[in-house]
Design an enzyme around this catalytic site. Structure first.
Site, short mmCIF file in Angstrom:
data_model
loop_
_atom_site.label_atom_id
_atom_site.label_comp_id
_atom_site.label_asym_id
_atom_site.label_seq_id
_atom_site.Cartn_x
_atom_site.Cartn_y
_atom_site.Cartn_z
N GLY A 66 0.08 1.49 -7.32
CA GLY A 66 -0.88 1.64 -8.42
C GLY A 66 -0.74 3.00 -9.08
N GLY B 63 -10.68 -3.44 3.38
CA GLY B 63 -11.29 -2.34 4.14
C GLY B 63 -10.78 -2.26 5.59
N ARG B 64 -9.85 -3.15 5.96
CA ARG B 64 -9.37 -3.15 7.35
C ARG B 64 -8.55 -1.89 7.63
NH1 ARG B 64 -6.11 -8.73 7.56
NH2 ARG B 64 -5.60 -8.05 5.45
N PRO B 65 -8.64 -1.34 8.88
CA PRO B 65 -7.77 -0.20 9.21
C PRO B 65 -6.31 -0.65 9.15
CG PRO B 65 -9.15 -0.84 11.10
CD PRO B 65 -9.48 -1.76 9.99
N ARG B 66 -5.47 0.18 8.51
CA ARG B 66 -4.06 -0.18 8.43
C ARG B 66 -3.32 0.30 9.67
NH1 ARG B 66 -3.80 2.18 2.32
NH2 ARG B 66 -4.69 0.41 1.24
N ASP C 53 0.81 -1.23 0.00
CA ASP C 53 0.00 0.00 0.00
C ASP C 53 0.84 1.28 0.00
OD1 ASP C 53 -2.19 -1.74 0.17
OD2 ASP C 53 -2.00 -1.82 2.35
N THR D 232 -5.61 -11.91 3.79
CA THR D 232 -6.76 -11.24 3.16
C THR D 232 -7.93 -12.21 2.95
OG1 THR D 232 -5.89 -11.72 0.96
CG2 THR D 232 -5.27 -9.60 1.92
N ALA E 201 -3.73 -8.17 -3.75
CA ALA E 201 -3.28 -6.83 -4.11
C ALA E 201 -4.49 -5.92 -4.27
CB ALA E 201 -2.48 -6.87 -5.41
N GLY E 202 -4.31 -4.68 -3.88
CA GLY E 202 -5.36 -3.67 -4.10
C GLY E 202 -4.65 -2.38 -4.46
N HIS E 203 -4.65 -2.03 -5.74
CA HIS E 203 -3.89 -0.88 -6.23
C HIS E 203 -4.83 0.19 -6.73
CE1 HIS E 203 -0.16 -3.62 -7.12
NE2 HIS E 203 -0.55 -3.67 -5.87
P1 GDP Z 1 -0.80 0.17 -3.52
O1 GDP Z 1 -1.36 -1.12 -3.01
O2 GDP Z 1 0.66 0.29 -3.25
O3 GDP Z 1 -1.13 0.44 -4.96
O4 GDP Z 1 -1.48 1.33 -2.66
P2 GDP Z 1 -3.05 1.47 -2.32
O5 GDP Z 1 -3.74 1.93 -3.54
O6 GDP Z 1 -3.56 0.26 -1.64
O7 GDP Z 1 -2.99 2.59 -1.21
C1 GDP Z 1 -2.44 3.86 -1.47
C2 GDP Z 1 -3.53 4.91 -1.23
O8 GDP Z 1 -2.93 6.19 -1.21
C3 GDP Z 1 -4.56 4.97 -2.34
O9 GDP Z 1 -5.78 5.36 -1.77
C4 GDP Z 1 -4.03 6.05 -3.27
O10 GDP Z 1 -5.07 6.69 -4.00
C5 GDP Z 1 -3.41 7.00 -2.29
N1 GDP Z 1 -2.22 7.75 -2.73
C6 GDP Z 1 -1.23 7.38 -3.55
N2 GDP Z 1 -0.27 8.33 -3.59
C7 GDP Z 1 -0.67 9.33 -2.78
C8 GDP Z 1 -0.10 10.57 -2.36
O11 GDP Z 1 1.00 10.95 -2.73
N3 GDP Z 1 -0.83 11.31 -1.47
C9 GDP Z 1 -2.06 10.91 -1.00
N4 GDP Z 1 -2.67 11.69 -0.15
N5 GDP Z 1 -2.61 9.75 -1.37
C10 GDP Z 1 -1.91 8.96 -2.22
P1 IMO Z 2 -0.96 -4.29 -2.04
O1 IMO Z 2 -0.80 -4.74 -3.44
C1 IMO Z 2 -0.98 -4.88 2.22
C2 IMO Z 2 -0.74 -9.02 3.65
C3 IMO Z 2 -1.99 -9.41 4.40
C4 IMO Z 2 -1.41 -10.38 5.40
C5 IMO Z 2 -0.33 -11.08 4.59
C6 IMO Z 2 -0.77 -12.43 4.04
O2 IMO Z 2 -2.23 -3.56 -1.88
O3 IMO Z 2 0.25 -3.61 -1.54
P2 IMO Z 2 -2.34 -13.05 2.00
O4 IMO Z 2 -3.78 -12.78 1.77
O5 IMO Z 2 -1.44 -12.49 0.96
O6 IMO Z 2 -2.08 -14.50 2.26
O7 IMO Z 2 -2.01 -12.31 3.40
O8 IMO Z 2 0.00 -10.22 3.52
N1 IMO Z 2 -0.95 -8.47 2.30
C7 IMO Z 2 -0.99 -7.17 2.02
N2 IMO Z 2 -0.92 -6.09 2.83
N3 IMO Z 2 -1.10 -4.70 0.90
C8 IMO Z 2 -1.14 -5.78 0.07
O9 IMO Z 2 -1.14 -5.68 -1.25
C9 IMO Z 2 -1.11 -7.08 0.63
N4 IMO Z 2 -1.16 -8.32 0.12
C10 IMO Z 2 -1.05 -9.16 1.14
O10 IMO Z 2 -2.60 -8.29 5.00
O11 IMO Z 2 -0.78 -9.66 6.44
MG MG Z 3 -2.89 -1.73 -1.75
#
Ligand code: GDP
Ligand code: IMO
Ligand code: MG
Length: 422
Positions: free
Chosen positions: A16, A300-303, A12, A128, A38-40
């Site tokens: 993405g 949707g879990r709090p990080r 996270d 997840t 993954a959630g991007h």
């Molecule tokens: P990923 O899994 O690495 O692709 O990251 P996620 O999408 O799960 O989480 C990153 C969150 O931060 C998303 O809600 C993005 O829209 C947001 N984001 C990315 N870059 C920035 C930034 O520079 N500033 C802010 N405020 N949000 C960002």
């Molecule tokens: P993105 O792409 C954050 C974490 C899970 C758990 C561990 C194992 O959004 O960066 P799994 O379901 O893979 O067997 O879970 O890995 N985890 C992530 N945490 N962002 C992710 O992907 C993750 N993908 C897996 O929370 O701790």
């Molecule tokens: Mg993510």
């Protein structure tokens, strides 16, 4: 030009958004490992796209998305994602390709993931629950089913029924309801035709692309601190996250990669269990979580929130060969009075490196902090690097110097265009 975008923390980091940015001129954007854990997030024209399987660069007009062999695919999730894009007028014909070597996440994998987690009780890992671990386990133990079998429906039916019967016996030992084999097969048969329409020999596709000097962006699915080998196992994910996984997960020779972009979030977050040395269980953590909207894109879990851990990031950069940094979310730190940066670890008063630590050491050690003055100015209205507050510039300069890698992208908001010009 072949480049790789990798998360240097626990996921996270904003991969993405950076992948979308770097794919503007890319011919191909490629997922090569992981699944829909993954959630991007990509935000374009005010619309939010949470990608789980389809490569995040696909919204760029000329980028073709490829899901290469190392990815594990939940057919239901793939279909849902394809349909969401179609609904938005994005035609995926000749724009998305999938390898028939991809293993499938099947209903019993999800049931097993959940059953194991529940059985672990207070020792649960916080997966997840998308079936990732069980699907990769089946892959390495020769029990997996691939898109290759999905194409050959009769074979698929037989193999699925064989596996499902065994898995149902295991589920029974957990007192979990067995999966309905007939109903599952009906559902899978419905998805099958759509998926087959995207299947191609991705090895040849890459071989031709490389010969024609096309540009390729590889999209890392998670953060290095979750790598199956290089994390404090078992607080890991099921795949390798590092550069070498591009070779196994796509067939592309990893030595052809020119740029490895390390995405570094200006602080740390983690979802699920496991040690987090710089964790902030206080008001500052709450402030960052709320302002940064740090809630899982997938679950949707709090990080969990912590200070930026440069001991861990330094290792991530080394093991993946990062040569350029992309910094995200420093805008969230505006208003934090004093900012700590972890520059090393102490265990029982003695320095210890990330690689010498398992989960036990990581949960007991004390981070060594360097404290920086914070800044009150909001960064999301800025357009240029030069406009950054001095305190923020100092924070960035230290990161660059400590890691010995230049910062080439500074993201200052979630939207596609929120990037500072140098
Ligand atoms: P990923 O899994 O690495 O692709 O990251 P996620 O999408 O799960 O989480 C990153 C969150 O931060 C998303 O809600 C993005 O829209 C947001 N984001 C990315 N870059 C920035 C930034 O520079 N500033 C802010 N405020 N949000 C960002
Ligand atoms: P993105 O792409 C954050 C974490 C899970 C758990 C561990 C194992 O959004 O960066 P799994 O379901 O893979 O067997 O879970 O890995 N985890 C992530 N945490 N962002 C992710 O992907 C993750 N993908 C897996 O929370 O701790
Ligand atoms: Mg993510």
């Amino acid at each position: 030009m072949i480049s790789f975008v990798v998360g240097t923390q626990w996921g996270d980091e904003g991969k993405g958004k950076i992948v979308d940015l770097l794919s503007q001129k890319a011919d191909f954007v490629v997922r090569f490992h992981g699944g829909n854990n993954a959630g991007h997030t990509v935000i374009v024209n005010g619309k939010k796209y949470p990608f789980h399987l389809i490569p995040s660069g696909i919204l760029n007009k000329n980028s073709v998305g490829v899901i290469a062999n190392g990815v594990i695919i939940d057919p239901a999730v793939l279909i849902e994602e394809i349909n969401l894009l179609k609904k938005d007028g994005i035609n995926l014909k000749n724009k998305l390709y999938i390898s028939d070597h991809c293993h499938l996440i099947l209903p019993y994998h999800k049931a097993l993931d959940e059953a194991y987690e529940n059985a672990r009780g207070k020792n649960k890992l916080g997966t997840t629950k998308r079936g990732i671990g069980p699907a990769y386990a089946d892959k390495v133990s020769y029990n997996g089913l691939r898109i290759y079998e999905l194409v050959r429906w009769k074979t698929f039916e037989e193999k699925f029924a064989f596996q499902a019967k065994i898995k149902n016996k295991i589920l029974k030992t957990f007192d979990v309801k067995p999966i309905n084999i007939k109903k599952s097969l009906e559902e899978l048969r419905n998805y099958r035709k759509t998926i087959i329409g995207y299947v191609t020999d991705t090895f040849n596709l890459f071989a031709t692309a490389i010969k024609d000097k096309k540009s390729i962006v590889f999209e890392g699915a998670h953060g290095v601190m979750l790598d199956n080998d290089w994390s404090p196992y078992p607080f890991s994910t099921g795949s390798n996250v590092i550069t070498g996984a591009i070779n196994t997960g796509s067939g592309v020779n990893a030595s052809l990669i020119e740029d490895v972009w390390g995405v570094v979030k200006a602080y740390t977050s983690r979802v699920g269990g496991g040690p987090l040395p710089t964790e902030l269980k206080n008001g500052i953590g709450d402030y960052i979580r709320k302002k940064g909207n740090e809630f899982g894109t997938t679950t949707g879990r709090p990080r969990r929130i912590g200070w930026l851990d440069l001991e861990a990031v330094k290792f991530a950069c080394k093991v993946t060969g990062v040569n350029k940094l992309a910094i995200t979310k420093a805008d969230i730190l505006s208003g934090v009075d004093k900012i700590n940066l972890c520059i090393g670890y102490l265990l029982k008063g003695k320095p210890i490196s990330y690689t010498s630590c398992g989960y036990d050491e990581l949960s007991k050690l004390k981070p060594i902090y360097k404290t920086f003055k914070g800044w009150s100015e909001e960064l999301n209205t800025l357009s240029n690097f030069k406009q950054l507050p001095t305190a923020c510039k100092e924070y960035f300069a230290f990161i660059e110097k400590f890691l010995g890698i230049p910062i080439k992208i500074i993201s200052n908001g979630p939207a596609r265009e929120a990037v500072l010009k140098s």
